[in-house]
Design an enzyme around this catalytic site. Structure first.
Site: not given
Length: 287
Positions: A33, A151, A183, A207
């Site tokens: 996504y 992702k 993260e 990411l």
């Protein structure tokens, strides 16, 4: 107001949207996504999001949907139909719905990808009150799978992390692996010491944030030093400032980590300036 959404070529009311129970995103989280922000009715960093989507599809050996080349027009139409001035558009592509549940990927000649898009109306997105007060984060162990650079829709643990933060009276969580911050649950993490921004280097561990890339470019143009390396929670706690970036938060100051105030415990001037620059430049380049 009932939203109009997009499902496999059709624009229809959200109440009528349907996806098969055999869709692999539902059964296996076999989907990817992107989230694109909308400011002033225009799309922010759209090209970067589409390039990352293409990379995610390639990494999972997932075919491009037939509508891939029409995604800009689809985004724009949904913005227009739903009258979005500030908000977000979620785009999800899955491997599709096979005839039955199976761990083995279905034959791409027989199964077409599922494509779903929907909007979220967020008036005041760019003028978030949290940007003026800063957010508080906790640290949690990072136990996600190893390909965080893709992702995917595998978001259960990040969701759990946000709930852990909420239970602790905080806003978000930074994940830690082997003693180093990877993260945030849905964002990239940074701290500022002096004139230097420190953030983890790109790899399969995090990411590859589209907002991250833009903010670091603007930071360098503003004569700030950028160091991409592993760092600890303790280092971040001893920093002058800290912040996160994402498509939905832009640049968001962090004022507390695990109960310890960062700097003066209020948003710092550098993070605030980076947010200002990012919003200004993004609005100019929006499409």
């Amino acid at each position: 107001m009932t939203r109009t959404v997009y499902v496999n070529g059709d624009y229809l009311p959200e109440t009528e949207a349907k996806v098969s129970i055999f869709d692999r995103a539902f059964l296996m989280a076999d989907g990817v996504y992107e989230v694109t922000s909308v400011l002033g009715g225009k799309l922010i960093d759209f090209d970067g999001h589409i390039k990352r989507l293409e990379r995610s599809l390639n990494e999972l050996d997932m075919p491009k949907p037939e509508a891939f080349d029409d995604l800009l027009d689809i985004h724009r139409k949904l913005v227009e139909i739903n009258e979005i001035d500030e908000g977000m558009i979620y785009l999800q592509v899955t491997r599709g719905a096979a005839s039955d549940r199976d761990f083995v990927f279905p034959d791409p000649e027989e199964v077409k990808p599922t494509v779903v898009l929907f909007t979220q109306n967020k008036p005041g997105l760019a003028d978030s009150p949290a940007a003026k007060t800063g957010i508080k984060v906790i640290s949690i162990e990072d136990v996600r799978w190893g390909r965080r650079d893709i992702k995917t829709t595998q978001l259960l643990y990040p969701s759990m992390g946000k709930m852990m933060a909420k239970k602790a009276g905080c806003d978000d969580a930074w994940m830690v692996e082997d003693g180093f911050v990877t993260e945030g649950t849905s964002n990239n993490a940074y701290f500022i010491k002096g004139n230097k921004i420190v953030t983890r280097a790109l790899s399969t561990d995090i990411l590859h944030g589209i907002t991250r890339a833009a903010v670091l470019r603007f930071a360098r143009e503003a004569q700030m030093e950028v160091e991409e390396r592993n760092f600890t929670i303790e280092e971040a706690q001893g920093a002058d400032e800290a912040f996160i970036t994402s498509a939905s938060t832009f640049v968001m100051p962090v004022v507390e980590i695990d109960g310890k105030a960062i700097g003066e415990g209020v948003p710092g001037t550098r993070a605030a300036r980076l947010r200002e620059i990012y919003l200004d430049e993004s609005r100019k380049a929006a499409i």
